[in-house]
Design a protein around this motif. Structure first.
Motif, mmCIF file in Angstrom:
data_model
loop_
_atom_site.group_PDB
_atom_site.id
_atom_site.type_symbol
_atom_site.label_atom_id
_atom_site.label_comp_id
_atom_site.label_asym_id
_atom_site.label_seq_id
_atom_site.Cartn_x
_atom_site.Cartn_y
_atom_site.Cartn_z
ATOM 1 N N ASP A 1 6.910 11.544 -10.321
ATOM 2 C CA ASP A 1 6.864 11.818 -8.886
ATOM 3 C C ASP A 1 6.360 10.651 -8.039
ATOM 4 O O ASP A 1 6.414 10.700 -6.812
ATOM 5 N N VAL A 2 5.851 9.600 -8.659
ATOM 6 C CA VAL A 2 5.378 8.427 -7.901
ATOM 7 C C VAL A 2 5.952 7.186 -8.574
ATOM 8 O O VAL A 2 5.658 6.923 -9.750
ATOM 9 N N ARG A 3 6.755 6.424 -7.840
ATOM 10 C CA ARG A 3 7.355 5.232 -8.471
ATOM 11 C C ARG A 3 6.295 4.151 -8.695
ATOM 12 O O ARG A 3 5.399 3.970 -7.871
ATOM 13 N N GLY A 4 6.396 3.456 -9.806
ATOM 14 C CA GLY A 4 5.461 2.358 -10.090
ATOM 15 C C GLY A 4 4.164 2.808 -10.737
ATOM 16 O O GLY A 4 3.270 1.993 -10.942
ATOM 17 N N LEU A 5 4.053 4.118 -11.084
ATOM 18 C CA LEU A 5 2.817 4.610 -11.716
ATOM 19 C C LEU A 5 3.114 5.025 -13.161
ATOM 20 O O LEU A 5 4.083 5.747 -13.423
ATOM 21 N N TYR A 6 2.263 4.548 -14.063
ATOM 22 C CA TYR A 6 2.460 4.790 -15.512
ATOM 23 C C TYR A 6 1.127 5.219 -16.117
ATOM 24 O O TYR A 6 0.071 4.977 -15.528
ATOM 25 N N PHE A 7 1.211 5.826 -17.311
ATOM 26 C CA PHE A 7 -0.007 6.300 -17.987
ATOM 27 C C PHE A 7 -0.076 5.765 -19.408
ATOM 28 O O PHE A 7 0.918 5.790 -20.130
ATOM 29 N N ALA A 8 -1.261 5.310 -19.783
ATOM 30 C CA ALA A 8 -1.515 4.936 -21.184
ATOM 31 C C ALA A 8 -2.844 5.561 -21.557
ATOM 32 O O ALA A 8 -3.783 5.535 -20.771
ATOM 33 N N GLY A 9 -2.937 6.140 -22.739
ATOM 34 C CA GLY A 9 -4.217 6.715 -23.162
ATOM 35 C C GLY A 9 -4.022 8.066 -23.820
ATOM 36 O O GLY A 9 -2.911 8.576 -23.930
ATOM 37 N N GLY A 10 -5.154 8.636 -24.244
ATOM 38 C CA GLY A 10 -5.129 9.827 -25.079
ATOM 39 C C GLY A 10 -4.557 11.069 -24.439
ATOM 40 O O GLY A 10 -4.184 11.997 -25.152
ATOM 41 N N THR A 11 -4.487 11.136 -23.098
ATOM 42 C CA THR A 11 -3.920 12.341 -22.491
ATOM 43 C C THR A 11 -2.427 12.184 -22.227
ATOM 44 O O THR A 11 -1.783 13.105 -21.738
ATOM 45 N N ALA A 12 -1.866 11.024 -22.523
ATOM 46 C CA ALA A 12 -0.421 10.805 -22.341
ATOM 47 C C ALA A 12 0.233 10.675 -23.728
ATOM 48 O O ALA A 12 -0.466 10.621 -24.753
ATOM 49 N N HIS A 13 1.549 10.612 -23.758
ATOM 50 C CA HIS A 13 2.291 10.415 -25.005
ATOM 51 C C HIS A 13 1.833 9.118 -25.682
ATOM 52 O O HIS A 13 1.620 8.139 -24.995
ATOM 53 N N PRO A 14 1.688 8.990 -27.016
ATOM 54 C CA PRO A 14 1.906 10.066 -27.994
ATOM 55 C C PRO A 14 0.640 10.852 -28.317
ATOM 56 O O PRO A 14 0.676 11.638 -29.259
ATOM 57 N N GLY A 15 -0.475 10.659 -27.558
ATOM 58 C CA GLY A 15 -1.657 11.484 -27.778
ATOM 59 C C GLY A 15 -2.892 10.677 -28.125
ATOM 60 O O GLY A 15 -2.909 9.452 -27.989
ATOM 61 N N GLY A 16 -3.951 11.398 -28.564
ATOM 62 C CA GLY A 16 -5.253 10.774 -28.780
ATOM 63 C C GLY A 16 -5.434 10.173 -30.167
ATOM 64 O O GLY A 16 -4.623 10.395 -31.065
ATOM 65 N N GLY A 17 -6.533 9.423 -30.312
ATOM 66 C CA GLY A 17 -6.804 8.689 -31.546
ATOM 67 C C GLY A 17 -6.513 7.216 -31.298
ATOM 68 O O GLY A 17 -5.625 6.882 -30.496
#
Ligand SMILES: Cc1cc2nc3c(=O)[nH]c(=O)nc-3n(C[C@H](O)[C@H](O)[C@H](O)COP(=O)(O)OP(=O)(O)OC[C@H]3O[C@@H](n4cnc5c(N)ncnc54)[C@H](O)[C@@H]3O)c2cc1C
Length: 491
Positions: free
Chosen positions: A454-470
């Motif tokens: 829903d927001v261009r130019g925004l990405y996620f890295a970390g345990g709450t995003a794919h592929p998960g925690g650890g």
């Protein structure tokens, strides 16, 4: 303009390394005075502990990251193989040293679980098959899509085993309660419940029992240090004590971030290494957040948390290994306590990790540094840690005493951390260690993607995003997020 990464956790640093290695200008903004996020350390009175992750698997993931930057991981971190992987203690006095040497493991299994060695070998082959089939779709690449899942050959689908629970599948291979408990425990590596999580998660057993467990010389925090060093060598600007208070969005696209001190940093793209729900709740302008999406994120069932005791112990315990597990007598009840009743287990399984077994300088001579952890629910109003923590500490120490390890008179230094402390220290919502729960068969599909829709130019890295925690997973998460940024900015 730079690419801004919010957070210097392992996922954020992994993304920073990938982008800098690809020639991008990268700024990492970290609210703490140090990098690493949940991977952290503490030194007190001559003792030193890792306060977050302690079990490191999937060394290939780290090696691949460093190779992508033209470096060798082994030039930055010395990984020592651990054998036993873990020493398991059972209430009836049985002890099992897990090893990735299959022939030796089968012999040891025959000693405590006669007749189960062949079932164990078949289970390992089954877990390896799940890894081979699901790895490319669910772990090592971009988030799974229905189209990519449908590309899995039909004959492979049953092997993924999404309909049974982990425990059901384990029961079909081995009869011994000891082995069932040991194999079911791998659900906790993603904060899950073996009696509810899909059998697909048996993949974790392959990662550890066949792939091995590694200890970074100097402590697990050596990995965070190595990521930081490489990122800086590649020209990444890492700014600590820099809390991001808001993400600016214009015409549906990110334009920059605002810091606690009023500074504004323009950004071509932003990777948030922050809990995805927190980004929507606190960092994005209200106007761009769909209320239904926010509700879904905030209400998602969390993975479990932990109750930790960091103990400086006088005396040495030659009967203990680097990683030790003291099992409860009723595993199902333990997980019912955590996931149904919302209370820490009445009779907990206790994990004790002692890095001074591998790095003697982590404790004064004649002493040991114990990291004691019990799986606990992500907190809510059903259990008040501010009132109960001291009693629960006593319960955990009494549990160890029931195995002949009464250290209550030998504690020279101590720190106690509850799920509330973990939230305060790491920003993990409700103290959840591994993001959203993996307790149902659609969890992997529901986990937030690395590219905001829903927001261009925004990405996620970390345990709450794919592929998960650890730790290996968030390292991969950084790879996926960085790859998407490059795909979008430099097609
Ligand atoms: C007690 C414990 C035991 C664990 N055991 C294991 C284990 O044995 N093996 C394993 O593989 N994993 C384990 N884990 C899980 C593992 O540590 C995490 O999955 C992983 O480290 C999370 O990395 P991340 O990239 O999600 O970032 P995080 O570690 O969550 O870091 C996020 C960073 O972002 C920063 N930040 C947040 N908001 C802002 C803001 N507004 N502005 C600037 N900075 C911000 C935070 O300060 C933090 O540094 C454990 C975790 C804990 C806590």
């Amino acid at each position: 303009m730079a690419i801004v990464i919010i957070g210097a956790g392992i996922g954020g640093l992994s993304a920073a390394i990938r982008l800098a290695a690809a020639g991008e200008r990268v700024i990492v903004l970290e609210q703490n005075g140090h990098v690493g996020g949940k991977m952290s350390e503490l030194a007190l009175d001559g003792f030193r502990w890792d306060t977050g992750p302690s079990v490191i698997t999937m060394r290939g993931v780290f090696e691949e990251l460093f190779a992508a930057a033209g470096r060798k991981f082994e030039d930055y971190v010395t990984l020592l193989p651990l054998d036993p992987l873990t020493r398991y203690f059972y209430p009836d006095g049985a002890v099992l040293d897990a090893t990735s040497d299959v022939a030796q493991m089968m012999q040891r299994i025959e000693a405590i679980a006669p007749g189960d060695a062949a079932g164990y070998r078949d289970y390992l082959a089954y877990a390896a098959r799940i890894h081979r089939i699901t790895g490319p779709v669910f772990i090592y690449d971009q988030p799974p899509t229905i189209r990519r899942i449908l590309r899995t050959p039909l004959r492979d689908m049953p092997a993924v085993d999404p309909l049974r629970t982990m425990d059901d599948a384990i029961r079909s291979f081995v009869r011994s309660p000891h082995l069932r408990q040991m194999l079911g425990r791998f659900a906790t590596y993603v904060g899950g419940n073996p009696f509810a999580s899909p059998a697909t998660l048996n993949v974790i057993a392959d990662v550890e029992l066949s792939g091995g467990v590694w200890y970074p010389r100097g402590g697990v925090y050596a990995i965070a240090r190595a990521f930081e060093r490489l990122a800086r060598e590649l020209g990444v600007d890492i700014v600590t004590d820099a809390r991001v208070e808001g993400i600016d969005v214009e015409a549906g696209r990110v334009t920059g971030v605002r810091l606690h001190n009023g500074d504004r940093i323009p950004a071509e793209a932003i990777i948030a290494n922050v809990d995805v729900a927190t980004v929507y709740e606190r960092l994005l302008p209200r106007a761009v957040v769909a209320p239904a999406r926010l509700r879904r994120l905030v209400r998602a069932e969390p993975s479990c948390s932990g109750f930790l005791l960091l103990l400086g112990i006088e005396g040495e315990h030659p009967g203990l290994a680097h990683h030790n597990i003291f099992f409860s007598s009723d595993y199902r009840r333990e997980f019912d306590d955590i996931f149904q009743r919302g209370i820490p287990p009445d009779e907990p399984t206790v994990y004790v990790s002692i890095t001074s077994k591998s790095d003697p300088e982590h404790a004064p001579a004649g002493h040991e540094n114990w990291f004691v952890m019990v799986t606990a629910p992500a907190y809510d109003d059903r259990y008040d840690w501010s009132v109960n923590a001291a009693d629960y500490r006593e319960r955990v120490l009494a549990r160890l005493a029931s195995f002949g390890l009464d250290v209550r008179g030998q504690i020279r230094v101590e720190r106690l951390l509850t799920p509330l402390d973990l939230e305060r220290m790491t920003g993990a919502r409700r103290g959840a260690l591994y993001g959203q729960s993996s307790n149902d068969r659609f969890s992997a599909l529901r986990r937030p993607h690395n590219r905001a829709s829903d927001v261009r130019g925004l990405y996620f890295a970390g345990g709450t995003a794919h592929p998960g925690g650890g730790v290996p997973m968030v390292t991969l998460s950084g790879k996926v997020a960085a790859g998407m940024v490059l795909e979008d900015l430099r097609p």
